[in-house]
Design an enzyme around this catalytic site. Structure first.
Site, mmCIF file in Angstrom:
data_model
loop_
_atom_site.group_PDB
_atom_site.id
_atom_site.type_symbol
_atom_site.label_atom_id
_atom_site.label_comp_id
_atom_site.label_asym_id
_atom_site.label_seq_id
_atom_site.Cartn_x
_atom_site.Cartn_y
_atom_site.Cartn_z
ATOM 1 C CD GLU A 72 -3.040 -0.780 0.039
ATOM 2 O OE1 GLU A 72 -2.621 -1.101 -1.099
ATOM 3 O OE2 GLU A 72 -4.132 -0.481 0.364
ATOM 4 C CB THR B 145 -4.800 6.336 -3.598
ATOM 5 O OG1 THR B 145 -5.778 5.387 -4.117
ATOM 6 C CG2 THR B 145 -5.052 6.327 -2.226
HETATM 7 P P1 ADP Z 1 -7.184 1.173 -5.219
HETATM 8 O O1 ADP Z 1 -7.850 2.308 -4.307
HETATM 9 O O2 ADP Z 1 -8.206 0.599 -6.302
HETATM 10 O O3 ADP Z 1 -6.425 -0.007 -4.923
HETATM 11 P P2 ADP Z 1 -4.874 2.534 -5.600
HETATM 12 O O4 ADP Z 1 -4.933 3.882 -6.354
HETATM 13 O O5 ADP Z 1 -4.801 2.499 -4.144
HETATM 14 O O6 ADP Z 1 -6.216 1.959 -6.196
HETATM 15 O O7 ADP Z 1 -3.831 1.666 -6.099
HETATM 16 C C1 ADP Z 1 -3.450 1.247 -7.590
HETATM 17 C C2 ADP Z 1 -2.157 1.790 -7.987
HETATM 18 O O8 ADP Z 1 -1.299 0.896 -7.503
HETATM 19 C C3 ADP Z 1 -1.914 2.062 -9.394
HETATM 20 O O9 ADP Z 1 -0.892 3.427 -9.390
HETATM 21 C C4 ADP Z 1 -1.230 1.041 -9.890
HETATM 22 O O10 ADP Z 1 -0.274 1.195 -10.881
HETATM 23 C C5 ADP Z 1 -0.409 0.617 -8.387
HETATM 24 N N1 ADP Z 1 -0.217 -0.915 -8.426
HETATM 25 C C6 ADP Z 1 1.020 -1.606 -8.613
HETATM 26 N N2 ADP Z 1 0.578 -2.954 -8.426
HETATM 27 C C7 ADP Z 1 -0.451 -3.253 -8.501
HETATM 28 C C8 ADP Z 1 -1.289 -4.346 -8.747
HETATM 29 N N3 ADP Z 1 -0.838 -5.655 -8.476
HETATM 30 N N4 ADP Z 1 -2.712 -4.213 -8.610
HETATM 31 C C9 ADP Z 1 -3.262 -3.173 -8.524
HETATM 32 N N5 ADP Z 1 -2.577 -1.903 -8.457
HETATM 33 C C10 ADP Z 1 -1.478 -1.960 -8.403
#
Ligand code: ADP
Length: 307
Positions: free
Chosen positions: A128, A181
């Site tokens: 995260e 985020t």
């Molecule tokens: P969510 O709230 O849906 O989790 P976030 O914005 O917190 O979305 O997370 C997405 C971010 O994490 C994006 O920038 C994405 O490129 C990165 N990321 C890296 N690896 C992953 C993964 N395995 N799955 C999803 N997002 C990923």
């Protein structure tokens, strides 16, 4: 066991009044992952389908969370990971958390469960940190524990799992607009008034009490956010209308899922959750924004092994 296939649930963080501390796991939406042991002492993402995301270990949350576990494990080998994304990245329903939590949960299974769930939360929080710049636990905790989770304290990490009342259903609508985020964190104020604080912790207490006593009305009265929603909702077109429609259709309450743009509503019973879905859908039909809708029971078991 050399290889395992797991279901990694989507999650709703914050749940209106509990910014960064409350979360719940969904049943009907989630990713799949295959994790297998390998000889080399490293983590490799060997396959990634469904979303355009980086496969490099240090740029993928599953890789970063996995490395955090590997560093603490008494194990000389490593792991290969296949990720089958069904949750859209940046949707606000814990796409990154599903991969972080799924990776470490599966690895722990393959190693004979040397780590407690709270340790897995700590490893997954590193994923995260990569995704949003903050090692928050409100998505990875419900993914790992199932049900509702309350992060009572971050330092030391103290997480309480709470069962979900059986008739509770979530409706989630994901308008396809992009909100990072990290961006939706930047617009938040770092100080709150005592007046807002009093209202907010009254609602957090009320929501927890409602969950323990199966008091759906109390849950509904407590699903109010005086602090974050008034600021963040400005980033989501149609938010006020979606919320008004959901409440009119019988939802207990409605708010932003995680950092958005998804909006969630909680309802008593599937029938109401379906009516709420129709009422939310009409808003984005009118505005002309494409969207996904999910209706789901609360997932009480968290990540699970698939046959
Ligand atoms: P969510 O709230 O849906 O989790 P976030 O914005 O917190 O979305 O997370 C997405 C971010 O994490 C994006 O920038 C994405 O490129 C990165 N990321 C890296 N690896 C992953 C993964 N395995 N799955 C999803 N997002 C990923």
């Amino acid at each position: 066991m050399e290889e395992i296939r797991v279901f990694c649930p989507a999650t709703i963080a914050n749940i209106s009044c509990g910014f960064d501390v409350l979360g719940l796991a969904l049943d009907a939406v989630g990713d799949e992952m295959v994790v297998r042991k390998c000889k080399e002492n490293t983590i490799k993402i060997t396959k990634l389908e469904g979303q355009d995301l980086p496969k490099q270990t240090l740029q993928n949350v599953a890789g970063v969370a996995g490395l955090a576990l590997l560093e603490k494990a008494d194990y000389k080998g490593g792991f290969e990971i296949e990720i089958y994304k069904k949750i859209k990245a940046g949707s606000g329903i814990g796409s990154s958390a599903a991969s972080s939590a799924g990776a470490v949960w599966a690895m722990n299974q393959l190693l004979g469960k040397p780590f407690a769930t709270i340790d897995l939360v700590k490893f997954a929080m590193e994923g995260e940190r990569l995704a949003s710049g903050v090692a928050h636990a409100d998505n990875v905790a419900p993914a790992l524990f199932g049900g509702f989770t309350l992060v009572r304290s971050y330092s030391p990490l103290d997480i309480i799992r709470i069962d979900a009342p059986t008739a509770l259903f979530a409706t989630v609508i994901h308008p396809q607009i992009e909100i990072k985020t990290s961006d939706s964190r930047k617009i938040l104020k770092t100080k709150i008034s005592l007046e807002d604080g009093i209202k907010q912790w009254g609602n957090v207490g009320g929501l927890i009490a409602g969950l323990y006593t199966n008091d759906y009305d109390l849950i509904g009265r407590s699903l109010i956010d005086h602090i974050v929603e008034p600021i963040r909702s400005i980033l989501i077109p149609g938010f006020d209308e979606v919320k008004a429609n959901a409440n009119a259709a019988g939802a207990l309450g409605c708010g932003i899922s995680g950092s958005g743009p998804s909006i969630f509503a909680l309802s008593k019973g599937k029938e109401t959750a379906e009516k709420v879905a129709i009422s939310m859908d009409s808003v984005y039909q009118n505005i002309g924004i494409s969207h996904d809708i999910h209706i789901s029971k609360i997932n009480v078991e968290g990540i699970k092994i698939l046959a």
